[in-house]
Design an enzyme around this catalytic site. Structure first.
Site, PDB file in Angstrom:
ATOM      1  N   GLU A 197      -6.235 -10.608  -1.294  1.00 27.21           N
ATOM      2  CA  GLU A 197      -7.057 -10.367  -0.088  1.00 27.21           C
ATOM      3  C   GLU A 197      -8.527 -10.299  -0.485  1.00 27.21           C
ATOM      4  O   GLU A 197      -9.244  -9.379  -0.123  1.00 27.21           O
ATOM      5  CB  GLU A 197      -6.609  -9.066   0.601  1.00 27.21           C
ATOM      6  CG  GLU A 197      -5.157  -9.066   1.010  1.00 27.21           C
ATOM      7  CD  GLU A 197      -4.720  -7.820   1.771  1.00 27.21           C
ATOM      8  OE1 GLU A 197      -5.579  -7.061   2.258  1.00 27.21           O
ATOM      9  OE2 GLU A 197      -3.494  -7.600   1.876  1.00 27.21           O
ATOM     10  N   GLU A 243       0.803  -1.237   0.000  1.00 27.36           N
ATOM     11  CA  GLU A 243       0.000   0.000   0.000  1.00 27.36           C
ATOM     12  C   GLU A 243       0.829   1.278   0.000  1.00 27.36           C
ATOM     13  O   GLU A 243       0.607   2.176   0.821  1.00 27.36           O
ATOM     14  CB  GLU A 243      -0.972  -0.028   1.190  1.00 27.36           C
ATOM     15  CG  GLU A 243      -1.900  -1.224   1.136  1.00 27.36           C
ATOM     16  CD  GLU A 243      -2.779  -1.400   2.364  1.00 27.36           C
ATOM     17  OE1 GLU A 243      -2.795  -0.515   3.227  1.00 27.36           O
ATOM     18  OE2 GLU A 243      -3.444  -2.450   2.456  1.00 27.36           O
TER      19      GLU A 243
END
Ligand code: G3I
Length: 376
Positions: free
Chosen positions: A267, A162
């Site tokens: 995810e 991220e």
């Protein structure tokens, strides 16, 4: 056979590693990993409780259905390296051991991430940002200690998580503020030095967004031009009933694959609740209101049908790109454990995963298993 004898047997049959009948089924259904065989690895994120209770139904369900595993939390910096001179490997060791014992592909998550970062990591004793030199040294020590410990056992690492924003710029994390763009190549180099055989990934959410997609493509090119190993891009895949579109998600799969890396859905989950935010950034929360927790007692059929249909569409998309998608990893086992129950609103009742709160497969999963049983 009396009840005392029958119940444990039925229970063991349902959750054991062997092909077992599901409730209401005559013939045993194969596990999910059988349905995904020849396409991609099928993985799940596991929590500490599941790993500490390997004989519980949850752990048995995990080993029965999945052939890849990743720790949902315990390998994050804050957990594994809480103080500069103290590591805590206990929970992470359990995950790696469980994966090995069950013949799974073990993934490490994650080495460098601004969130769940140990508070000491980027600061000096007076709370000020450390120098570039100190941060480089700390990153190297952290990455190499963790990666070396599991060398040859953890097969792939989310090296950086991220780091890029939707507009394509770098997230203003302490790593970026102190080191600039250099922190990403450095992290990959340090990880590669510690385990030259391990696969290395860049992982992010909102990967369908064109600005972030382009930034990830630039990053892959930059790393490759410097001779730095990057094996795959992890597209987290936190979805809801309207977001993202299949088209945009597919465009990103194609864009990353075109750069010569593998793609992993890392995810995957799909919220069934009203939209609050598409961010997976754990600090982007909102206050609880009954109106945004509309299904505390179960999902209405109409919503369930929509959820299952959309999950199947994405699964089919992944299958169509199985030449480049090497792993599809869900973010948790069952709805009762999902982070989505507490994000972005604490205390909601969400339905984002493949197994329901009673550990039964959702309709689209059952269908996949039936198709696999029929040899489709
Ligand atoms: O372990 C403590 C426990 O001791 C304490 O009693 C409890 C009280 O709230 O908190 C527990 O820690 C929580 C932890 O999950 C374990 O359950 C943290 O508060 C909570 O913030 C943490 O959330 C995790 C989140 O990352 C932040 O690390 C979620 O479980 C996890 O699913 C989520 O995963 C991230 C990925 O790593 C990266 N991509 C986005 C994804 C979702 O945010």
């Amino acid at each position: 056979m009396d009840r005392k004898t029958l119940f444990p047997l039925l229970f063991a049959a349902l959750f054991s590693g062997a092909a077992a009948p599901l409730a209401g089924q005559d013939a045993p259904l194969p596990p999910l990993k059988e349905a995904a065989k020849g396409k991609f690895l099928i993985g799940t994120a596991v929590n500490d409780w599941q790993m500490a209770h390997p004989d519980a139904p949850e752990a048995r369900l995990i080993s029965r259905h999945f052939n890849a595993i990743v720790a949902e939390n315990c390998m994050k910096c804050q957990s594994i390296h809480p103080e500069e001179d103290r590591y805590d490997f206990r929970a992470a060791d359990r995950v790696v051991r469980f994966g090995e014992e069950n013949g799974m592909f073990v993934v490490g998550h994650c080495l460098i991430w601004h969130s769940q970062l140990a508070p000491w990591f980027c600061k000096d004793e007076s709370g000020q940002p450390v120098s570039a030199e100190v941060l480089r040294r700390r990153m190297k020590e952290h990455i190499q200690t963790v990666v070396s410990r599991y060398r040859g056992r953890v097969k792939g690492w989310d090296v950086v998580n991220e780091a890029l924003l939707e507009d394509g710029s770098y997230r203003r994390t302490p790593f970026y503020e102190i080191l600039g763009e250099e922190f990403i190549p450095l992290a990959f180099r340090y990880a590669h030095e510690a385990d030259p055989e391990a696969e290395l990934y860049y992982n992010d959410y909102g990967m369908d967004v064109p600005g972030r997609r382009d930034a990830v493509v630039r990053l892959i090119r930059q790393l490759k031009s410097q001779g730095i190993r990057i094996d795959a891009v992890g597209m987290q895949g936190h979805m809801d009933l309207d977001y993202p579109t299949l088209e945009r998600f597919e465009q990103s799969i194609r864009a990353f694959a075109a750069e010569g890396v593998k793609v992993m859905v890392t995810e995957w989950d799909m919220s069934a609740l009203p939209f609050v935010t598409h961010s997976a950034n754990i600090s982007d929360t909102a206050a609880y209101r009954r109106g945004i927790d509309p299904y505390p007692d179960g999902l209405p059929d109409s919503v369930s049908r929509r959820w299952n249909g959309r999950m199947r569409q994405f699964y089919d998309l992944f299958v169509r790109h199985a030449d480049v998608i090497t792993r599809v990893n869900v973010w948790g086992l069952s709805d009762k454990d999902s982070w989505k129950n507490n994000f972005p609103v604490h205390g909601r009742h969400d339905y984002p995963l493949l197994f329901d709160r009673s550990l039964q497969p959702k309709p689209f999963v059952r269908r996949l298993l039936e198709e696999a049983a029929a040899g489709k």
